[in-house]
Design a protein around this motif. Structure first.
Motif, PDB file in Angstrom:
ATOM      1  N   SER A 160       0.547  -1.201  -0.073  1.00 15.34           N
ATOM      2  CA  SER A 160      -0.055   0.080  -0.085  1.00 15.34           C
ATOM      3  C   SER A 160       0.718   1.389   0.055  1.00 15.34           C
ATOM      4  O   SER A 160       0.221   2.462   0.212  1.00 15.34           O
ATOM      5  CB  SER A 160      -0.988  -0.041   1.194  1.00 15.34           C
ATOM      6  OG  SER A 160      -1.803  -1.003   1.187  1.00 15.34           O
TER       7      SER A 160
ATOM      8  N   ALA B 253       3.450   5.674  -3.992  1.00 22.07           N
ATOM      9  CA  ALA B 253       2.941   6.921  -3.169  1.00 22.07           C
ATOM     10  C   ALA B 253       3.909   7.484  -2.216  1.00 22.07           C
ATOM     11  O   ALA B 253       3.953   8.651  -1.732  1.00 22.07           O
ATOM     12  CB  ALA B 253       1.578   6.646  -2.839  1.00 22.07           C
TER      13      ALA B 253
ATOM     14  N   LYS C 247      -3.301  -0.960  -6.169  1.00 29.20           N
ATOM     15  CA  LYS C 247      -2.877  -0.089  -5.202  1.00 29.20           C
ATOM     16  C   LYS C 247      -2.477   1.423  -5.696  1.00 29.20           C
ATOM     17  O   LYS C 247      -3.491   1.889  -6.369  1.00 29.20           O
ATOM     18  CB  LYS C 247      -1.757  -0.605  -4.226  1.00 29.20           C
ATOM     19  CG  LYS C 247      -2.020  -1.971  -3.717  1.00 29.20           C
ATOM     20  CD  LYS C 247      -3.119  -1.894  -2.616  1.00 29.20           C
ATOM     21  CE  LYS C 247      -3.283  -3.012  -1.814  1.00 29.20           C
ATOM     22  NZ  LYS C 247      -4.224  -3.123  -0.479  1.00 29.20           N
ATOM     23  N   CYS C 248      -1.483   2.021  -5.412  1.00 24.40           N
ATOM     24  CA  CYS C 248      -1.109   3.364  -5.582  1.00 24.40           C
ATOM     25  C   CYS C 248      -0.811   3.596  -7.111  1.00 24.40           C
ATOM     26  O   CYS C 248      -0.828   4.806  -7.541  1.00 24.40           O
ATOM     27  CB  CYS C 248       0.163   3.657  -4.730  1.00 24.40           C
ATOM     28  SG  CYS C 248      -0.348   3.561  -2.937  1.00 24.40           S
TER      29      CYS C 248
ATOM     30  N   ARG D 206       1.785  11.659  -7.258  1.00 25.33           N
ATOM     31  CA  ARG D 206       0.913  10.801  -6.672  1.00 25.33           C
ATOM     32  C   ARG D 206       0.766  11.028  -5.109  1.00 25.33           C
ATOM     33  O   ARG D 206      -0.366  11.258  -4.513  1.00 25.33           O
ATOM     34  CB  ARG D 206       0.750   9.465  -7.237  1.00 25.33           C
ATOM     35  CG  ARG D 206      -0.384   8.740  -6.545  1.00 25.33           C
ATOM     36  CD  ARG D 206      -0.888   7.677  -7.642  1.00 25.33           C
ATOM     37  NE  ARG D 206      -1.304   8.580  -8.826  1.00 25.33           N
ATOM     38  CZ  ARG D 206      -1.649   7.725  -9.902  1.00 25.33           C
ATOM     39  NH1 ARG D 206      -1.576   6.402  -9.988  1.00 25.33           N
ATOM     40  NH2 ARG D 206      -2.100   8.265 -10.795  1.00 25.33           N
TER      41      ARG D 206
ATOM     42  N   TYR E  88      -2.165  12.428  -2.660  1.00 26.42           N
ATOM     43  CA  TYR E  88      -2.743  11.587  -1.397  1.00 26.42           C
ATOM     44  C   TYR E  88      -2.717  12.231   0.031  1.00 26.42           C
ATOM     45  O   TYR E  88      -3.404  12.190   0.886  1.00 26.42           O
ATOM     46  CB  TYR E  88      -2.131  10.236  -1.503  1.00 26.42           C
ATOM     47  CG  TYR E  88      -2.481   8.859  -2.337  1.00 26.42           C
ATOM     48  CD1 TYR E  88      -3.185   9.392  -3.405  1.00 26.42           C
ATOM     49  CD2 TYR E  88      -1.839   8.058  -2.729  1.00 26.42           C
ATOM     50  CE1 TYR E  88      -3.622   8.679  -4.396  1.00 26.42           C
ATOM     51  CE2 TYR E  88      -1.792   7.118  -3.785  1.00 26.42           C
ATOM     52  CZ  TYR E  88      -3.040   7.479  -4.409  1.00 26.42           C
ATOM     53  OH  TYR E  88      -3.324   6.565  -5.531  1.00 26.42           O
TER      54      TYR E  88
ATOM     55  N   ILE F 195      -1.697   6.975   3.830  1.00 25.80           N
ATOM     56  CA  ILE F 195      -2.768   6.113   2.910  1.00 25.80           C
ATOM     57  C   ILE F 195      -4.127   5.489   3.349  1.00 25.80           C
ATOM     58  O   ILE F 195      -4.913   5.655   2.469  1.00 25.80           O
ATOM     59  CB  ILE F 195      -1.897   4.507   2.780  1.00 25.80           C
ATOM     60  CG1 ILE F 195      -0.371   5.071   2.518  1.00 25.80           C
ATOM     61  CG2 ILE F 195      -2.459   3.349   1.943  1.00 25.80           C
ATOM     62  CD1 ILE F 195      -0.391   5.663   0.914  1.00 25.80           C
TER      63      ILE F 195
ATOM     64  N   ILE G 181      -6.406   6.831  -0.805  1.00 25.59           N
ATOM     65  CA  ILE G 181      -5.658   6.571  -2.071  1.00 25.59           C
ATOM     66  C   ILE G 181      -6.602   6.258  -3.142  1.00 25.59           C
ATOM     67  O   ILE G 181      -8.089   6.064  -3.006  1.00 25.59           O
ATOM     68  CB  ILE G 181      -4.449   5.472  -1.907  1.00 25.59           C
ATOM     69  CG1 ILE G 181      -5.172   4.076  -1.486  1.00 25.59           C
ATOM     70  CG2 ILE G 181      -3.631   5.891  -0.898  1.00 25.59           C
ATOM     71  CD1 ILE G 181      -4.112   3.092  -1.372  1.00 25.59           C
TER      72      ILE G 181
END
Length: 382
Positions: free
Chosen positions: A179, A183, A202-203, A275, A279, A307, A351
């Motif tokens: 996760s 990011a 995920k990211c 990114r 977030y 996250i 996210i």
């Protein structure tokens, strides 16, 4: 914060989860095609995805790194590393402070691989000194495994400091960055990472279907004959990619088409920095909004990632998480239940294809739902 106008938002219910997560319309549209799993065009796409993942991580094949894709969720990728890369006489030290560290322990137990668990409280990052003491005492440990962002709470473990200790003791370092990869910056050299596992959904903001392992080629090649599983044989998968450019078994073609598009959008947004910046702003908006409602985060801010965030469940007897969840879902917002063993919490992810405006709308929906349930605002916590 970068918020490219060219990146369309989704029309489905918004997923405030750690993955699967909300994806862009263009990522969804990329799946509206069929691809031949042995066709040269698809093999070229797979090769390109592998190279772009290395580039995303700041790695190259020339420097001895490989990206190996594997069918299945992130759990499959973590288990493949253990099943393939720990020798018969090896032993894994697992640093666990949440459900996913405990899942590693469970994997090793099932595979009958020798292991030891170093546990910390769910609100406490792992202490490198504890690892140093363990590795100094237990010479049988060959591998150290840790979860970077433990989404049980959203806590960040200090993978760089833990990696320095692992390097000093000349052990192999395995990082579950499910996760966090994409990011949160990860310097592979400074952290001493040997194997890092993450997932398409995920990211990078792809869809579920495959995991990937970024690893040192020389270490992977030393694992000949270790594999305890056919389908989870990471070295076998790598050798087949090298020989034919193909997966050994049927690949998740549509997920890979989506991931190629997701990588392009990731690069357009500015890579890890861009990114992560979005977030981070999502997380700030969440803390501000939930704070106004009286909600308290479970973790101390110093160890909290951007996250996913765990919040204490309201003590008001009129509050029911199931009702809360369903009423938010009816309004188009999907959150996450808690996963702690001793404290009642629920979790909200920041996210995916979400922006601060989406967070603010979620907070307004939470305010409305609490009012509808007759719960007091601000909320008194347990």
């Amino acid at each position: 914060m970068i918020e490219p106008a060219s990146l369309p938002k989704a029309k489905d219910k918004l997923l405030f989860t750690p993955g699967p997560l909300t994806t862009s319309l263009s990522v969804k549209q990329a799946m509206l095609h069929d691809a031949g799993s042995w066709h040269f065009e698809f093999n070229t796409l797979v090769a390109g995805v592998r190279e772009r993942l290395l580039s995303l991580a700041g790695l190259t094949r020339e420097a001895g790194w490989e990206a190996v894709l594997l069918q299945g969720s992130g759990t499959f990728g973590v288990e493949a590393v253990f099943q393939t890369c720990v020798p018969p006489t090896g032993k894994v030290a697992v640093l666990a402070n949440g459900a996913y560290g405990e899942r590693m322990v469970q994997m090793l137990r099932y595979a009958k691989i020798a292991h030891t668990a170093v546990r910390a409280a769910e609100d406490t990052p792992h202490d490198p000194e504890d690892l140093d003491e363990l590795l100094g005492k237990d010479q049988e440990v060959t591998h150290v495994a840790v979860v970077h962002c433990e989404t049980t709470t959203g806590i960040l473990n200090p993978i760089e400091a833990l990696g320095r200790i692992t390097q000093t003791h000349r052990r192999i370092y395995v990082v579950d960055a499910m996760s966090s990869f994409g990011a949160i910056p990860i310097d592979f050299a400074r952290c001493g990472v040997d194997f890092l596992i993450s997932s398409a959904n995920k990211c990078v903001e792809g869809v579920p279907g495959f995991s990937f392992v970024l690893c040192r080629r020389a270490l992977l090649m030393k694992c000949e004959g270790y594999a305890r599983s056919l389908s989870l044989d990471l070295l076998g998968q790598f050798k087949t990619f090298e020989k034919t450019g193909q997966f050994r078994y049927t690949p998740p073609t549509h997920a890979l088409l989506a991931f190629e598009q997701a990588l392009s959008e990731f690069e357009l947004e500015g890579g890890v920095a861009g990114r992560g910046d979005r977030y981070h702003h999502n997380h700030q908006a969440l803390l501000a909004g939930m704070g106004e409602l009286g909600f308290q985060p479970y973790l101390d801010a110093a160890v909290q990632s951007y996250i996913i965030t765990a919040f204490h469940t309201p003590a008001d007897p009129r509050f029911s998480f199931d009702a809360f969840y369903r009423k938010l879902s009816d309004r188009g917002y999907i959150i996450y239940p808690g996963k702690l063993t001793e404290v009642d919490t629920f979790r909200i992810g920041t996210i995916g294809r979400l922006f601060p405006a989406d967070i603010e709308q979620l907070v307004q929906a939470i305010r409305a739902v609490l009012s509808e349930m007759g719960c007091a605002v601000p909320v008194a916590m347990r």
